[in-house]
Enzyme design. Structure first.
Site, PDB file in Angstrom:
ATOM      1  N   ALA A  65       3.115  -9.368   9.687  1.00 55.21           N
ATOM      2  CA  ALA A  65       1.951  -8.621   9.223  1.00 55.21           C
ATOM      3  C   ALA A  65       0.835  -9.585   8.836  1.00 55.21           C
ATOM      4  O   ALA A  65       0.989 -10.392   7.929  1.00 55.21           O
ATOM      5  CB  ALA A  65       2.326  -7.748   8.030  1.00 55.21           C
ATOM      6  N   GLU A 133     -10.516  -2.979   6.900  1.00 58.74           N
ATOM      7  CA  GLU A 133      -9.983  -2.841   8.248  1.00 58.74           C
ATOM      8  C   GLU A 133     -10.342  -1.467   8.788  1.00 58.74           C
ATOM      9  O   GLU A 133     -10.962  -0.653   8.106  1.00 58.74           O
ATOM     10  CB  GLU A 133      -8.465  -3.071   8.262  1.00 58.74           C
ATOM     11  CG  GLU A 133      -8.066  -4.511   7.944  1.00 58.74           C
ATOM     12  CD  GLU A 133      -6.569  -4.743   8.058  1.00 58.74           C
ATOM     13  OE1 GLU A 133      -5.830  -3.800   8.393  1.00 58.74           O
ATOM     14  OE2 GLU A 133      -6.139  -5.879   7.810  1.00 58.74           O
ATOM     15  N   HIS A 254      -1.863  -1.105  19.179  1.00 58.66           N
ATOM     16  CA  HIS A 254      -2.909  -1.889  18.528  1.00 58.66           C
ATOM     17  C   HIS A 254      -3.948  -2.270  19.562  1.00 58.66           C
ATOM     18  O   HIS A 254      -3.614  -2.767  20.646  1.00 58.66           O
ATOM     19  CB  HIS A 254      -2.310  -3.143  17.884  1.00 58.66           C
ATOM     20  CG  HIS A 254      -3.204  -3.752  16.847  1.00 58.66           C
ATOM     21  ND1 HIS A 254      -4.386  -4.389  17.157  1.00 58.66           N
ATOM     22  CD2 HIS A 254      -3.091  -3.802  15.487  1.00 58.66           C
ATOM     23  CE1 HIS A 254      -4.954  -4.817  16.047  1.00 58.66           C
ATOM     24  NE2 HIS A 254      -4.201  -4.463  15.026  1.00 58.66           N
ATOM     25  N   ARG A 307      -7.562   3.080  14.755  1.00 59.27           N
ATOM     26  CA  ARG A 307      -6.995   2.336  15.871  1.00 59.27           C
ATOM     27  C   ARG A 307      -6.878   3.148  17.157  1.00 59.27           C
ATOM     28  O   ARG A 307      -7.060   2.619  18.253  1.00 59.27           O
ATOM     29  CB  ARG A 307      -5.623   1.780  15.479  1.00 59.27           C
ATOM     30  CG  ARG A 307      -5.739   0.636  14.499  1.00 59.27           C
ATOM     31  CD  ARG A 307      -4.391   0.138  14.028  1.00 59.27           C
ATOM     32  NE  ARG A 307      -4.558  -0.999  13.134  1.00 59.27           N
ATOM     33  CZ  ARG A 307      -3.576  -1.555  12.447  1.00 59.27           C
ATOM     34  NH1 ARG A 307      -2.355  -1.072  12.545  1.00 59.27           N
ATOM     35  NH2 ARG A 307      -3.811  -2.587  11.654  1.00 59.27           N
ATOM     36  N   HIS A 368       2.449  -1.236  18.907  1.00 63.52           N
ATOM     37  CA  HIS A 368       2.379  -1.904  17.612  1.00 63.52           C
ATOM     38  C   HIS A 368       3.233  -1.254  16.532  1.00 63.52           C
ATOM     39  O   HIS A 368       3.949  -1.938  15.807  1.00 63.52           O
ATOM     40  CB  HIS A 368       0.923  -1.946  17.144  1.00 63.52           C
ATOM     41  CG  HIS A 368       0.703  -2.685  15.869  1.00 63.52           C
ATOM     42  ND1 HIS A 368       1.111  -3.993  15.674  1.00 63.52           N
ATOM     43  CD2 HIS A 368       0.114  -2.306  14.702  1.00 63.52           C
ATOM     44  CE1 HIS A 368       0.783  -4.392  14.453  1.00 63.52           C
ATOM     45  NE2 HIS A 368       0.193  -3.385  13.842  1.00 63.52           N
ATOM     46  N   ARG A 403      -1.372   5.771  12.166  1.00 63.76           N
ATOM     47  CA  ARG A 403      -1.328   5.057  10.885  1.00 63.76           C
ATOM     48  C   ARG A 403      -2.660   4.382  10.566  1.00 63.76           C
ATOM     49  O   ARG A 403      -3.240   3.689  11.395  1.00 63.76           O
ATOM     50  CB  ARG A 403      -0.225   3.992  10.924  1.00 63.76           C
ATOM     51  CG  ARG A 403      -0.177   3.113   9.687  1.00 63.76           C
ATOM     52  CD  ARG A 403       0.983   2.150   9.748  1.00 63.76           C
ATOM     53  NE  ARG A 403       0.854   1.150  10.793  1.00 63.76           N
ATOM     54  CZ  ARG A 403       0.265  -0.045  10.637  1.00 63.76           C
ATOM     55  NH1 ARG A 403      -0.267  -0.360   9.477  1.00 63.76           N
ATOM     56  NH2 ARG A 403       0.218  -0.907  11.633  1.00 63.76           N
TER      57      ARG A 403
END
Length: 566
Positions: A65, A133, A254, A307, A368, A403
């Protein structure tokens, strides 16, 4: 809903009879942030905790991570704002109660991790250095070592475990299958240990509870950011024991994984979303040569959109241009910033011949994170009495269809703490495993490469009914290739089991939502598909996997958030 065409899913793994036995009150399967947090919090409440890890203690996904851990830790930020960002990213499929547990208990859990010894990066004022992010409207990502957050968290947790005499660790051990009592609850687990002194080969641990913290299933696909150990073992083991898998179709790809060429397979280098959080942007070619920014006009957050939005935008542009990848432009950050903020990524990219100080980084989406998993309640309980799940292997409901960045480490912390709150009071009596009448089976290890290629091509970023039907047919054929006993065959069987469940769920959900993208059903459909797809394994050999839809109201529509609106 019909069962899947893949009917040859084994009900248990073919394995030798146990050659050794041992006992522990609780067995924790997995040694990442979720597993070690659970073990540390349980150790003073039960007589013995046994941690089982497939490789070494530090070999799981946590150490990889990069970005950090999200929580409302900064001035002006609130759990309510974190909640809203999580619900929006989850595209209406989150469990609202689970999200509120995550965001309200998250800050305390992070501070507890710091007290345990995890050293996060600090600003000049001595406070936590927080960044942003994708999908977040606030700087709320705590990081360590610039881009080595997972490695630092893993270091701190391992140090604490090594100082805890109540915790025993068995490394290089694959969890084979649960041992079930006459009532269908947990009575133990079988392991295959590769060279642990007196414990070698297949053995049995008799226990009163099992905590699954075994991580994800990234190795289902040819290109992934997941380590080699991520073969869906915990998901398959739980499914065979009678647990329900939920939301398995929501696999997050990802958007910025370093492209190493058309023949590269296995674990690929991740270019953290935090790089975009610090100002990098996606382009379809060098801007000085007319290249355009990919995310311009696509989403209000631009390159920091959720994402699934970014991955779809990159994939569309790849299809439009015929190129196998796009690029990330972070040259303007400068050498000093790269060396201080992203030292690990800098070393990795340079090792592959790309210097991000001078060069564009070639990127393409890759598998991912599994947003779905073993269905649990708010305390980590599964359908099987005595079985709990936490971390990526679990579906607590917090991630929904996609997520939110850096919520994964937080989920492992928060829900492992909750499991440790209730499990000691729910310990089952010691029970003798009942005779196991489940039909055993095995898929040859040589089938793994074709399985991964099939899943990538037919059940990857882009899906359709025709492609998923082809995937089911290929899996059914591979399931018939039975040969040998050993780790390669066990892992391949687990991958096929999880793949069959994933394809069945993806075929059932006839809409596009979050990270599930159906080309033949390109729109989100809240009328028919607001809710969850549950997968179970039929009780008899040849039953296939059963699919059921559980309707719920969308959770990203206006609601009263915890603590007030943004």
């Amino acid at each position: 809903m019909p069962t899947t065409a893949v009917r040859r899913v084994p009900r248990r793994l073919t394995a030798p009879a146990p050659g050794w036995t041992t006992r522990a009150d609780v067995v924790v399967i997995g040694s990442g942030i979720a597993g070690l947090t659970a073990a540390l919090r349980l150790r003073e409440q039960v007589d013995k905790v046994l941690v089982v890890t497939k490789d070494q203690l530090a070999a799981g996904s946590t150490q990889w991570a990069q970005g950090g851990i999200a929580a409302a830790l900064g001035p002006g930020d609130t759990p309510a704002e974190h909640e809203l960002d999580t619900l929006v990213a989850g595209a209406g499929a989150c469990d609202l109660d689970a999200v509120r547990v995550l965001v309200t208990e998250g800050p305390e859990a992070v501070h507890e991790l710091i007290a345990l010894g995890a050293r996060f990066d600090l600003g000049l004022d001595g406070e936590l250095s927080l960044t942003r992010e994708g999908g977040h409207h606030r700087d709320r990502i705590a990081h360590a070592g610039g881009d080595a957050t997972g490695a630092e968290i893993q270091r701190a947790l391992i140090a604490a475990v090594q100082q805890a005499p109540e915790i025993e660790v068995i490394e290089h051990a694959l969890a084979v299958d649960l041992l079930l009592a006459a009532d269908g609850g947990v009575a133990g687990v079988t392991l295959h240990v590769m060279g642990e002194g007196q414990r070698d080969g297949v053995g049995a641990v008799h226990c009163r509870a099992v905590v699954l913290a075994s991580g994800g299933m990234g190795q289902v696909f040819s290109q992934t950011t997941n380590p080699a150990v991520s073969t869906g073992d915990g998901l398959a083991l739980a499914l065979r024991a009678g647990a329900t898998l939920r939301d398995l179709e929501f696999v997050q790809f990802h958007p910025t994984v370093m492209y190493l060429g058309p023949d590269s397979v296995g674990q690929q280098p991740l270019i953290s979303e935090a790089v975009r959080g610090e100002g990098a942007f996606l382009v379809d070619g060098p801007p000085e040569d007319g290249g355009r920014r990919i995310m311009a006009g696509v989403h209000e957050l631009g390159d920091l959109a959720p994402r699934d939005v970014v991955a779809k935008a990159i994939t569309r542009r790849m299809h439009e241009t015929g190129r196998p990848h796009m690029w990330l432009d972070a040259r303007h950050l400068g050498a000093d910033f790269w060396e201080r903020r992203f030292p690990t990524i800098l070393v990795t990219t340079r090792s592959h011949g790309v210097d991000p100080v001078r060069d564009l980084i070639p990127v393409a989406p890759a598998c991912h994170y599994a947003s779905g998993g073993v269905r649990t309640d708010l305390w980590g309980r599964c359908d099987v009495p005595g079985l709990y799940a936490t971390g990526e292997v679990a579906c607590s409901g917090v991630h929904g269809a996609n997520r939110l960045a850096s919520n994964s480490l937080l989920e492992g912390l928060v829900f492992s703490r909750r499991i440790a709150t209730v499990l000691p009071g729910e310990l089952r009596p010691w029970a003798t495993p009942a005779p196991d009448h489940r039909v055993p089976g095995l898929v040859a290890g040589r089938a793994r490469a074709e399985l991964q290629e099939t899943m990538t091509a037919r059940a990857g970023v882009l899906r359709s009914a025709a492609g998923l039907a082809e995937a089911e047919a290929a899996l059914e054929r591979l399931a018939a290739d039975e040969d040998g006993v050993g780790q390669a065959a066990w892992e391949t069987t687990n991958l096929l089991t999880v793949s069959a469940a994933l394809v069945a769920a993806a075929r059932a959900r006839e809409e596009t939502r979050g990270s599930h993208w159906r080309e033949d059903h390109p729109d989100r459909d809240d009328v028919r598909w607001s809710g969850h797809v549950d997968v179970t394994l039929g009780p008899r050999d040849g039953d296939g996997v059963n699919v059921a839809f559980v309707a719920t109201a969308p959770t990203d529509l206006p609601t009263e958030p915890a603590g007030g609106a943004r």
